[in-house]
Design a protein around this motif. Structure first.
Motif, PDB file in Angstrom:
ATOM      1  N   LEU A 282      98.256 -43.109 -47.016  1.00 35.26           N
ATOM      2  CA  LEU A 282      98.945 -43.651 -45.845  1.00 35.26           C
ATOM      3  C   LEU A 282     100.245 -42.905 -45.548  1.00 35.26           C
ATOM      4  CD1 LEU A 282      98.372 -47.470 -46.356  1.00 35.26           C
ATOM      5  CD2 LEU A 282      97.244 -45.952 -44.704  1.00 35.26           C
TER       6      LEU A 282
ATOM      7  N   GLU B  51      99.689 -40.467 -35.887  1.00 33.78           N
ATOM      8  CA  GLU B  51     101.015 -40.162 -35.360  1.00 33.78           C
ATOM      9  C   GLU B  51     101.149 -38.725 -34.871  1.00 33.78           C
ATOM     10  OE1 GLU B  51     103.789 -41.151 -38.427  1.00 33.78           O
ATOM     11  OE2 GLU B  51     103.567 -43.312 -38.109  1.00 33.78           O
TER      12      GLU B  51
ATOM     13  N   ARG C 196      99.016 -39.295 -41.931  1.00 33.50           N
ATOM     14  CA  ARG C 196      99.155 -40.217 -40.802  1.00 33.50           C
ATOM     15  C   ARG C 196      98.689 -39.521 -39.515  1.00 33.50           C
ATOM     16  NH1 ARG C 196     102.629 -44.299 -42.694  1.00 33.50           N
ATOM     17  NH2 ARG C 196     103.403 -44.861 -40.639  1.00 33.50           N
TER      18      ARG C 196
END
Length: 177
Positions: free
Chosen positions: A92, A99, A96
């Motif tokens: 995580l 994003e 990402r």
């Protein structure tokens, strides 16, 4: 132990041994990336270190030791589970893809995210693998079944023996008069 386990466990563990060693030795390299995930986790779990570098170093140590245990087949089930616990926040934090704005970077991060998800699946399978030996759950269920069967047999043998014993007692009492 099967040949698949002998070969597969070290293969699965190799990424965690090398990555864990790197995170343990140089946590400052990944601490900025880990910061957004580490801080919320350390706020909810008070036993974890507050500093991001210390949390990264701890995660690296768990991956290194767990990877070595998994590779050698020693305590491989708890080792795989411990590595799996560290892999979730690592994935995580580092991958990402949602994003990313650059399409090429987004694709690369998605590939790494899915690779880690695949390794997580392998770790969960390894954590459940009993190596062809019965699991503790299976053993406990069968022990309980065996106890119930034995109790049933004892009850029937007591009932079967009680009738003739009672009759013998009555005959004996009658004869002693």
């Amino acid at each position: 132990m099967s040949l698949l386990r002998v070969l597969g466990r070290p293969m699965l563990a190799s990424m965690f041994v090398t990555g864990g060693l790197d995170s343990w030795r140089r946590p400052q390299n990944v601490a900025p990336i880990a910061e957004p995930v580490v801080q919320p986790v350390t706020e909810r779990v008070p036993v974890l270190p507050d500093r991001t570098e210390d949390a990264v170093r701890l995660s690296g140590a768990v991956q290194l030791v767990g990877g070595l245990l998994l590779a050698t087949g020693r305590l491989s089930r708890p080792a795989a589970l411990a590595i799996a616990v560290t892999l979730v926040p690592t994935t995580l934090a580092a991958h990402r893809f949602w994003e990313e704005e650059d399409p090429d970077q987004k694709t690369q991060q998605r590939i790494h995210f899915l690779k880690n998800l695949s390794m997580l699946g392998g770790l969960l399978i390894a954590a459940d693998d009993t190596g062809s030996a019965p699991s503790l759950l299976w053993r406990s269920r069968h022990a309980a079944h065996d106890l119930r069967r034995d109790a049933h047999l004892v009850r029937h043998s007591v009932r079967a023996g009680a009738g003739p014993a009672a009759l013998a007692g009555r005959v004996r009492a009658t004869l002693s008069r």
